[in-house]
Design a protein around this motif. Sequence first.
Motif, PDB file in Angstrom:
ATOM      1  N   GLN A   1      57.248  13.817  24.860  1.00 20.60           N
ATOM      2  CA  GLN A   1      56.416  14.241  23.726  1.00 20.60           C
ATOM      3  C   GLN A   1      56.910  13.667  22.399  1.00 20.60           C
ATOM      4  OE1 GLN A   1      55.807  18.517  23.951  1.00 20.60           O
ATOM      5  NE2 GLN A   1      53.951  18.036  25.028  1.00 20.60           N
ATOM      6  N   ASN A   2      58.218  13.385  22.320  1.00 21.66           N
ATOM      7  CA  ASN A   2      58.750  12.815  21.083  1.00 21.66           C
ATOM      8  C   ASN A   2      58.125  11.462  20.769  1.00 21.66           C
ATOM      9  OD1 ASN A   2      60.437  14.902  20.389  1.00 21.66           O
ATOM     10  ND2 ASN A   2      62.088  14.168  21.716  1.00 21.66           N
ATOM     11  N   ASP A   3      57.678  10.770  21.832  1.00 22.01           N
ATOM     12  CA  ASP A   3      57.048   9.462  21.640  1.00 22.01           C
ATOM     13  C   ASP A   3      55.782   9.571  20.786  1.00 22.01           C
ATOM     14  OD1 ASP A   3      57.755   8.210  24.993  1.00 22.01           O
ATOM     15  OD2 ASP A   3      59.000   8.408  23.195  1.00 22.01           O
ATOM     16  N   LYS A   4      55.168  10.743  20.842  1.00 18.20           N
ATOM     17  CA  LYS A   4      53.874  10.887  20.172  1.00 18.20           C
ATOM     18  C   LYS A   4      54.025  11.356  18.718  1.00 18.20           C
ATOM     19  CE  LYS A   4      51.673  12.546  24.380  1.00 18.20           C
ATOM     20  NZ  LYS A   4      51.223  13.840  24.870  1.00 18.20           N
ATOM     21  N   LYS A   5      55.254  11.612  18.283  1.00 18.20           N
ATOM     22  CA  LYS A   5      55.436  12.154  16.927  1.00 18.20           C
ATOM     23  C   LYS A   5      54.998  11.156  15.866  1.00 18.20           C
ATOM     24  CE  LYS A   5      58.473  16.007  17.255  1.00 18.20           C
ATOM     25  NZ  LYS A   5      59.703  16.661  16.820  1.00 18.20           N
TER      26      LYS A   5
ATOM     27  N   GLN B   1      55.966  14.743  -3.118  1.00 18.57           N
ATOM     28  CA  GLN B   1      55.768  14.002  -1.875  1.00 18.57           C
ATOM     29  C   GLN B   1      56.437  14.743  -0.707  1.00 18.57           C
ATOM     30  OE1 GLN B   1      54.095  10.837  -1.725  1.00 18.57           O
ATOM     31  NE2 GLN B   1      53.544  11.535  -3.781  1.00 18.57           N
ATOM     32  N   TYR B   2      55.748  14.769   0.421  1.00 18.26           N
ATOM     33  CA  TYR B   2      56.290  15.355   1.653  1.00 18.26           C
ATOM     34  C   TYR B   2      56.007  14.404   2.806  1.00 18.26           C
ATOM     35  CZ  TYR B   2      56.478  19.746  -0.883  1.00 18.26           C
ATOM     36  OH  TYR B   2      56.764  20.718  -1.802  1.00 18.26           O
ATOM     37  N   THR B   3      56.958  14.318   3.744  1.00 17.67           N
ATOM     38  CA  THR B   3      56.683  13.598   4.979  1.00 17.67           C
ATOM     39  C   THR B   3      56.507  14.634   6.079  1.00 17.67           C
ATOM     40  OG1 THR B   3      57.985  11.732   4.233  1.00 17.67           O
ATOM     41  CG2 THR B   3      57.557  11.860   6.585  1.00 17.67           C
ATOM     42  N   ILE B   4      55.318  14.677   6.629  1.00 18.19           N
ATOM     43  CA  ILE B   4      55.002  15.651   7.677  1.00 18.19           C
ATOM     44  C   ILE B   4      55.213  14.960   9.023  1.00 18.19           C
ATOM     45  CG2 ILE B   4      53.247  17.232   8.573  1.00 18.19           C
ATOM     46  CD1 ILE B   4      53.741  17.859   5.664  1.00 18.19           C
ATOM     47  N   VAL B   5      56.095  15.539   9.841  1.00 13.06           N
ATOM     48  CA  VAL B   5      56.382  14.963  11.149  1.00 13.06           C
ATOM     49  C   VAL B   5      55.814  15.878  12.224  1.00 13.06           C
ATOM     50  CG1 VAL B   5      58.202  14.132  12.684  1.00 13.06           C
ATOM     51  CG2 VAL B   5      58.528  14.024  10.213  1.00 13.06           C
ATOM     52  N   GLY B   6      55.053  15.314  13.151  1.00  9.43           N
ATOM     53  CA  GLY B   6      54.514  16.153  14.215  1.00  9.43           C
ATOM     54  C   GLY B   6      53.594  15.359  15.094  1.00  9.43           C
ATOM     55  N   GLN B   7      53.003  16.076  16.051  1.00  7.72           N
ATOM     56  CA  GLN B   7      52.131  15.397  17.003  1.00  7.72           C
ATOM     57  C   GLN B   7      50.669  15.495  16.583  1.00  7.72           C
ATOM     58  OE1 GLN B   7      54.659  17.634  20.101  1.00  7.72           O
ATOM     59  NE2 GLN B   7      53.283  16.316  21.259  1.00  7.72           N
ATOM     60  N   GLU B   8      50.451  16.052  15.375  1.00  3.78           N
ATOM     61  CA  GLU B   8      49.066  16.241  14.941  1.00  3.78           C
ATOM     62  C   GLU B   8      48.440  14.914  14.541  1.00  3.78           C
ATOM     63  OE1 GLU B   8      48.153  19.030  15.563  1.00  3.78           O
ATOM     64  OE2 GLU B   8      50.019  20.143  15.550  1.00  3.78           O
ATOM     65  N   ASP B   9      47.165  14.838  14.766  1.00  3.81           N
ATOM     66  CA  ASP B   9      46.317  13.763  14.277  1.00  3.81           C
ATOM     67  C   ASP B   9      46.446  13.677  12.738  1.00  3.81           C
ATOM     68  OD1 ASP B   9      44.141  12.206  13.604  1.00  3.81           O
ATOM     69  OD2 ASP B   9      42.640  13.704  14.188  1.00  3.81           O
TER      70      ASP B   9
ATOM     71  N   ALA C   1      51.271  27.108   8.507  1.00 11.46           N
ATOM     72  CA  ALA C   1      50.362  28.240   8.715  1.00 11.46           C
ATOM     73  C   ALA C   1      48.905  27.784   8.648  1.00 11.46           C
ATOM     74  CB  ALA C   1      50.626  29.330   7.678  1.00 11.46           C
ATOM     75  N   VAL C   2      48.585  26.923   7.677  1.00 10.91           N
ATOM     76  CA  VAL C   2      47.200  26.441   7.553  1.00 10.91           C
ATOM     77  C   VAL C   2      46.851  25.562   8.755  1.00 10.91           C
ATOM     78  CG1 VAL C   2      45.652  24.963   6.192  1.00 10.91           C
ATOM     79  CG2 VAL C   2      47.100  26.644   5.046  1.00 10.91           C
ATOM     80  N   SER C   3      47.820  24.780   9.221  1.00 12.48           N
ATOM     81  CA  SER C   3      47.585  23.929  10.387  1.00 12.48           C
ATOM     82  C   SER C   3      47.236  24.783  11.610  1.00 12.48           C
ATOM     83  CB  SER C   3      48.832  23.081  10.648  1.00 12.48           C
ATOM     84  OG  SER C   3      48.650  22.298  11.800  1.00 12.48           O
ATOM     85  N   GLU C   4      48.035  25.837  11.842  1.00 12.46           N
ATOM     86  CA  GLU C   4      47.766  26.735  12.976  1.00 12.46           C
ATOM     87  C   GLU C   4      46.420  27.424  12.813  1.00 12.46           C
ATOM     88  OE1 GLU C   4      49.600  26.820  15.772  1.00 12.46           O
ATOM     89  OE2 GLU C   4      50.586  25.170  14.733  1.00 12.46           O
ATOM     90  N   TYR C   5      46.112  27.822  11.568  1.00  6.75           N
ATOM     91  CA  TYR C   5      44.825  28.486  11.307  1.00  6.75           C
ATOM     92  C   TYR C   5      43.669  27.560  11.662  1.00  6.75           C
ATOM     93  CZ  TYR C   5      40.920  30.664   8.974  1.00  6.75           C
ATOM     94  OH  TYR C   5      39.697  31.229   8.720  1.00  6.75           O
ATOM     95  N   LYS C   6      43.753  26.308  11.195  1.00  5.53           N
ATOM     96  CA  LYS C   6      42.627  25.377  11.408  1.00  5.53           C
ATOM     97  C   LYS C   6      42.477  25.031  12.888  1.00  5.53           C
ATOM     98  CE  LYS C   6      41.782  23.785   6.821  1.00  5.53           C
ATOM     99  NZ  LYS C   6      40.439  24.320   6.560  1.00  5.53           N
ATOM    100  N   LYS C   7      43.606  24.965  13.623  1.00  2.00           N
ATOM    101  CA  LYS C   7      43.514  24.701  15.061  1.00  2.00           C
ATOM    102  C   LYS C   7      42.860  25.883  15.781  1.00  2.00           C
ATOM    103  CE  LYS C   7      47.862  23.070  15.467  1.00  2.00           C
ATOM    104  NZ  LYS C   7      49.070  22.676  16.203  1.00  2.00           N
ATOM    105  N   LEU C   8      43.284  27.097  15.409  1.00  2.00           N
ATOM    106  CA  LEU C   8      42.728  28.302  16.042  1.00  2.00           C
ATOM    107  C   LEU C   8      41.237  28.441  15.717  1.00  2.00           C
ATOM    108  CD1 LEU C   8      43.542  30.826  17.699  1.00  2.00           C
ATOM    109  CD2 LEU C   8      44.016  31.994  15.547  1.00  2.00           C
ATOM    110  N   GLU C   9      40.884  28.086  14.473  1.00  2.00           N
ATOM    111  CA  GLU C   9      39.491  28.172  14.031  1.00  2.00           C
ATOM    112  C   GLU C   9      38.612  27.220  14.866  1.00  2.00           C
ATOM    113  OE1 GLU C   9      38.762  26.587  10.104  1.00  2.00           O
ATOM    114  OE2 GLU C   9      37.499  28.303   9.590  1.00  2.00           O
ATOM    115  N   LYS C  10      39.116  25.990  15.066  1.00  2.90           N
ATOM    116  CA  LYS C  10      38.356  25.008  15.856  1.00  2.90           C
ATOM    117  C   LYS C  10      38.201  25.489  17.300  1.00  2.90           C
ATOM    118  CE  LYS C  10      39.646  21.212  12.888  1.00  2.90           C
ATOM    119  NZ  LYS C  10      40.736  20.309  12.529  1.00  2.90           N
ATOM    120  N   GLN C  11      39.296  26.058  17.841  1.00  2.00           N
ATOM    121  CA  GLN C  11      39.282  26.553  19.215  1.00  2.00           C
ATOM    122  C   GLN C  11      38.287  27.721  19.351  1.00  2.00           C
ATOM    123  OE1 GLN C  11      43.329  27.558  20.546  1.00  2.00           O
ATOM    124  NE2 GLN C  11      42.362  29.032  21.921  1.00  2.00           N
ATOM    125  N   ALA C  12      38.317  28.614  18.355  1.00  2.00           N
ATOM    126  CA  ALA C  12      37.417  29.778  18.397  1.00  2.00           C
ATOM    127  C   ALA C  12      35.967  29.317  18.345  1.00  2.00           C
ATOM    128  CB  ALA C  12      37.728  30.724  17.236  1.00  2.00           C
TER     129      ALA C  12
END
Lengths: 86, 86
Positions: free
Chosen positions: A4-8, A19-27, B65-76
Amino acid sequence: MANQNDKKQRTTVSIYGQQYTIVGQEDPAHVKEVVRYVDEQMREMKRKNPYLDTTRLAVLTAVNAVSEYKKLEKQARSNESHSKEN
Amino acid sequence: MANQNDKKQRTTVSIYGQQYTIVGQEDPAHVKEVVRYVDEQMREMKRKNPYLDTTRLAVLTAVNAVSEYKKLEKQARSNESHSKEN
């Protein structure tokens, strides 16, 4: 199964002028939507409460987001249990 | 219809060592649950990223928190449209 780390992904964004760098598997499109919402919420809260410093704005934005999440979660669970009854 | 302002409640809470007064129509038990979650998330994020200042911790907690909210909203919404199809 792929590691899963490959997809980060790293997405650099600006929130409330920092400025923030957001790291994750989200689109990245999801990340941008989320970031825009947080930035707007902080600006809106500052407009209504000009005396709040940035930390307090951010904490209260987090509180609102978690509150909405928990309400939606309870509603989703309740809908699920209703649909199971039918 | 009752004036909604009549129902506003003030709850004083502590988040990450600072006092906040949360004003709203939410049940105080809901507010406490939300606040506990935000406080825990900030402490957890600090543990993982000790170099982050409080503002950044709070902004990133809001982003999560907003990321989780938006994912849950789409799922719902998706569940809702599926259940309408059946």
